[in-house]
Design a protein around this motif. Sequence first.
Motif, PDB file in Angstrom:
ATOM      1  N   GLY A 142      21.847 -11.361   4.514  1.00 37.00           N
ATOM      2  CA  GLY A 142      20.951 -11.844   5.553  1.00 37.00           C
ATOM      3  C   GLY A 142      19.565 -11.245   5.446  1.00 37.00           C
ATOM      4  O   GLY A 142      18.665 -11.608   6.188  1.00 37.00           O
ATOM      5  N   GLY A 143      19.381 -10.308   4.543  1.00 37.97           N
ATOM      6  CA  GLY A 143      18.066  -9.726   4.307  1.00 37.97           C
ATOM      7  C   GLY A 143      17.742  -8.583   5.252  1.00 37.97           C
ATOM      8  O   GLY A 143      18.589  -8.061   5.973  1.00 37.97           O
ATOM      9  N   ALA A 144      16.470  -8.196   5.236  1.00 34.56           N
ATOM     10  CA  ALA A 144      16.023  -7.044   6.008  1.00 34.56           C
ATOM     11  C   ALA A 144      16.084  -7.302   7.511  1.00 34.56           C
ATOM     12  O   ALA A 144      16.303  -6.377   8.287  1.00 34.56           O
ATOM     13  CB  ALA A 144      14.607  -6.663   5.602  1.00 34.56           C
ATOM     14  N   TYR A 145      15.910  -8.557   7.921  1.00 36.46           N
ATOM     15  CA  TYR A 145      16.001  -8.846   9.356  1.00 36.46           C
ATOM     16  C   TYR A 145      17.427  -8.642   9.859  1.00 36.46           C
ATOM     17  O   TYR A 145      17.636  -8.126  10.954  1.00 36.46           O
ATOM     18  CB  TYR A 145      15.520 -10.266   9.665  1.00 36.46           C
ATOM     19  N   ALA A 146      18.409  -9.039   9.082  1.00 39.24           N
ATOM     20  CA  ALA A 146      19.807  -8.811   9.483  1.00 39.24           C
ATOM     21  C   ALA A 146      20.123  -7.315   9.486  1.00 39.24           C
ATOM     22  O   ALA A 146      20.827  -6.821  10.372  1.00 39.24           O
ATOM     23  CB  ALA A 146      20.751  -9.548   8.544  1.00 39.24           C
ATOM     24  N   PHE A 147      19.584  -6.586   8.518  1.00 37.24           N
ATOM     25  CA  PHE A 147      19.771  -5.138   8.495  1.00 37.24           C
ATOM     26  C   PHE A 147      19.159  -4.496   9.736  1.00 37.24           C
ATOM     27  O   PHE A 147      19.750  -3.610  10.357  1.00 37.24           O
ATOM     28  CB  PHE A 147      19.143  -4.555   7.226  1.00 37.24           C
TER      29      PHE A 147
ATOM     30  N   GLY B 128      14.776  -5.824  16.011  1.00 38.93           N
ATOM     31  CA  GLY B 128      15.416  -4.571  16.392  1.00 38.93           C
ATOM     32  C   GLY B 128      15.513  -4.393  17.891  1.00 38.93           C
ATOM     33  O   GLY B 128      16.554  -3.983  18.421  1.00 38.93           O
ATOM     34  N   LEU B 129      14.447  -4.723  18.606  1.00 38.39           N
ATOM     35  CA  LEU B 129      14.443  -4.583  20.059  1.00 38.39           C
ATOM     36  C   LEU B 129      15.431  -5.537  20.727  1.00 38.39           C
ATOM     37  O   LEU B 129      16.203  -5.137  21.601  1.00 38.39           O
ATOM     38  CB  LEU B 129      13.027  -4.802  20.599  1.00 38.39           C
ATOM     39  N   VAL B 130      15.430  -6.788  20.293  1.00 42.00           N
ATOM     40  CA  VAL B 130      16.350  -7.768  20.885  1.00 42.00           C
ATOM     41  C   VAL B 130      17.800  -7.393  20.603  1.00 42.00           C
ATOM     42  O   VAL B 130      18.655  -7.450  21.502  1.00 42.00           O
ATOM     43  CB  VAL B 130      16.027  -9.194  20.364  1.00 42.00           C
ATOM     44  N   SER B 131      18.101  -6.974  19.395  1.00 47.66           N
ATOM     45  CA  SER B 131      19.481  -6.601  19.089  1.00 47.66           C
ATOM     46  C   SER B 131      19.902  -5.350  19.858  1.00 47.66           C
ATOM     47  O   SER B 131      21.055  -5.238  20.279  1.00 47.66           O
ATOM     48  CB  SER B 131      19.669  -6.401  17.586  1.00 47.66           C
ATOM     49  N   THR B 132      18.984  -4.432  20.089  1.00 46.36           N
ATOM     50  CA  THR B 132      19.297  -3.251  20.895  1.00 46.36           C
ATOM     51  C   THR B 132      19.609  -3.652  22.334  1.00 46.36           C
ATOM     52  O   THR B 132      20.589  -3.180  22.929  1.00 46.36           O
ATOM     53  CB  THR B 132      18.124  -2.247  20.877  1.00 46.36           C
TER      54      THR B 132
ATOM     55  N   ALA C 238      20.967  -2.315  12.660  1.00 42.84           N
ATOM     56  CA  ALA C 238      20.462  -0.992  13.050  1.00 42.84           C
ATOM     57  C   ALA C 238      20.105  -0.967  14.535  1.00 42.84           C
ATOM     58  O   ALA C 238      20.405   0.007  15.234  1.00 42.84           O
ATOM     59  CB  ALA C 238      19.247  -0.624  12.203  1.00 42.84           C
ATOM     60  N   GLY C 239      19.492  -2.028  15.032  1.00 41.67           N
ATOM     61  CA  GLY C 239      19.157  -2.092  16.453  1.00 41.67           C
ATOM     62  C   GLY C 239      20.389  -2.137  17.339  1.00 41.67           C
ATOM     63  O   GLY C 239      20.430  -1.515  18.403  1.00 41.67           O
ATOM     64  N   ALA C 240      21.418  -2.863  16.900  1.00 41.82           N
ATOM     65  CA  ALA C 240      22.650  -2.941  17.688  1.00 41.82           C
ATOM     66  C   ALA C 240      23.396  -1.611  17.689  1.00 41.82           C
ATOM     67  O   ALA C 240      24.140  -1.312  18.632  1.00 41.82           O
ATOM     68  CB  ALA C 240      23.545  -4.046  17.133  1.00 41.82           C
ATOM     69  N   LEU C 241      23.201  -0.810  16.663  1.00 38.83           N
ATOM     70  CA  LEU C 241      23.865   0.489  16.604  1.00 38.83           C
ATOM     71  C   LEU C 241      23.245   1.523  17.543  1.00 38.83           C
ATOM     72  O   LEU C 241      23.897   2.514  17.874  1.00 38.83           O
ATOM     73  CB  LEU C 241      23.848   1.023  15.179  1.00 38.83           C
ATOM     74  N   VAL C 242      22.024   1.310  17.993  1.00 41.61           N
ATOM     75  CA  VAL C 242      21.347   2.296  18.843  1.00 41.61           C
ATOM     76  C   VAL C 242      22.158   2.599  20.107  1.00 41.61           C
ATOM     77  O   VAL C 242      22.488   3.765  20.361  1.00 41.61           O
ATOM     78  CB  VAL C 242      19.906   1.853  19.179  1.00 41.61           C
ATOM     79  N   PRO C 243      22.528   1.606  20.937  1.00 43.80           N
ATOM     80  CA  PRO C 243      23.302   1.962  22.131  1.00 43.80           C
ATOM     81  C   PRO C 243      24.720   2.421  21.806  1.00 43.80           C
ATOM     82  O   PRO C 243      25.287   3.243  22.530  1.00 43.80           O
ATOM     83  CB  PRO C 243      23.311   0.677  22.967  1.00 43.80           C
ATOM     84  N   VAL C 244      25.289   1.935  20.715  1.00 47.33           N
ATOM     85  CA  VAL C 244      26.658   2.317  20.360  1.00 47.33           C
ATOM     86  C   VAL C 244      26.730   3.793  19.977  1.00 47.33           C
ATOM     87  O   VAL C 244      27.589   4.531  20.468  1.00 47.33           O
ATOM     88  CB  VAL C 244      27.188   1.418  19.214  1.00 47.33           C
ATOM     89  N   VAL C 245      25.812   4.246  19.111  1.00 49.29           N
ATOM     90  CA  VAL C 245      25.852   5.651  18.703  1.00 49.29           C
ATOM     91  C   VAL C 245      25.414   6.564  19.836  1.00 49.29           C
ATOM     92  O   VAL C 245      25.916   7.691  19.961  1.00 49.29           O
ATOM     93  CB  VAL C 245      25.033   5.912  17.416  1.00 49.29           C
ATOM     94  N   PHE C 246      24.526   6.093  20.700  1.00 56.24           N
ATOM     95  CA  PHE C 246      24.149   6.892  21.863  1.00 56.24           C
ATOM     96  C   PHE C 246      25.349   7.074  22.788  1.00 56.24           C
ATOM     97  O   PHE C 246      25.598   8.172  23.292  1.00 56.24           O
ATOM     98  CB  PHE C 246      22.986   6.231  22.613  1.00 56.24           C
ATOM     99  N   PHE C 247      26.123   6.015  22.985  1.00 55.81           N
ATOM    100  CA  PHE C 247      27.337   6.120  23.796  1.00 55.81           C
ATOM    101  C   PHE C 247      28.356   7.040  23.138  1.00 55.81           C
ATOM    102  O   PHE C 247      29.011   7.836  23.813  1.00 55.81           O
ATOM    103  CB  PHE C 247      27.943   4.728  24.019  1.00 55.81           C
ATOM    104  N   ALA C 248      28.483   6.953  21.813  1.00 54.91           N
ATOM    105  CA  ALA C 248      29.423   7.829  21.100  1.00 54.91           C
ATOM    106  C   ALA C 248      29.022   9.296  21.216  1.00 54.91           C
ATOM    107  O   ALA C 248      29.883  10.176  21.191  1.00 54.91           O
ATOM    108  CB  ALA C 248      29.502   7.425  19.627  1.00 54.91           C
TER     109      ALA C 248
END
Length: 190
Positions: free
Chosen positions: A46-51, A139-143, A55-65
């Motif tokens: 999916g390229g750099a946008y998918a990456f 990144g912001l929208v996925s977060t 990464a943006g979706a991982l922000v709240p997940v790792v913060f919760f972890a």
Amino acid sequence: MKTKFGERLFGCLVLPGFVALIMPLVLFDMYWGHELWGDFAPAWPGGAYAFTGVAGALVPVVFFAWVAPLTRMDWKTSKARSLAWVAASLPGLGACYLVAGVIATTVRPKRRRDWDGDCYSEGGPCWVHVHYPWLWVVGLVSTLVAAALLITLLVRLGRRATPTPPSTSAPPADPTPGSPTGTGGRRPPA
């Protein structure tokens, strides 16, 4: 005397502690930043946008972890158990540093005069923003979406865990014949 020693010790540990917290981000940017955005992100499915979305979706997940184990600590009850919860939060803290490092490698220098050749080299922060101008939006929208989904999941799990109170819509009890008012011990309506 003891408090002055503690204050001095704390004062001496502030700067080294700050450096110890910032150094992983600096080292991540120095050693892996250019390869990450120049080679790895464009090759991601999916390229750099998918990456960036991942990464943006991982922000709240790792913060919760990181934070979730810390909410279980109770120093007054058991110091050993609280230290175990602190240890359980360390992988989440490491994941937070990793995700923050991925995000920090895309930050351009504040002043344009500081945009040297390294900034525009392949994988550099200026290069990333030229080739992927909407990176920050993705990144912001996925977060935000991941945070909303995580909050929704936690609310649903919280509701499921709390017992439901008994229903109060049952018909009133019949009066017992032994009560003096014939209302079964209840007061008559006023």
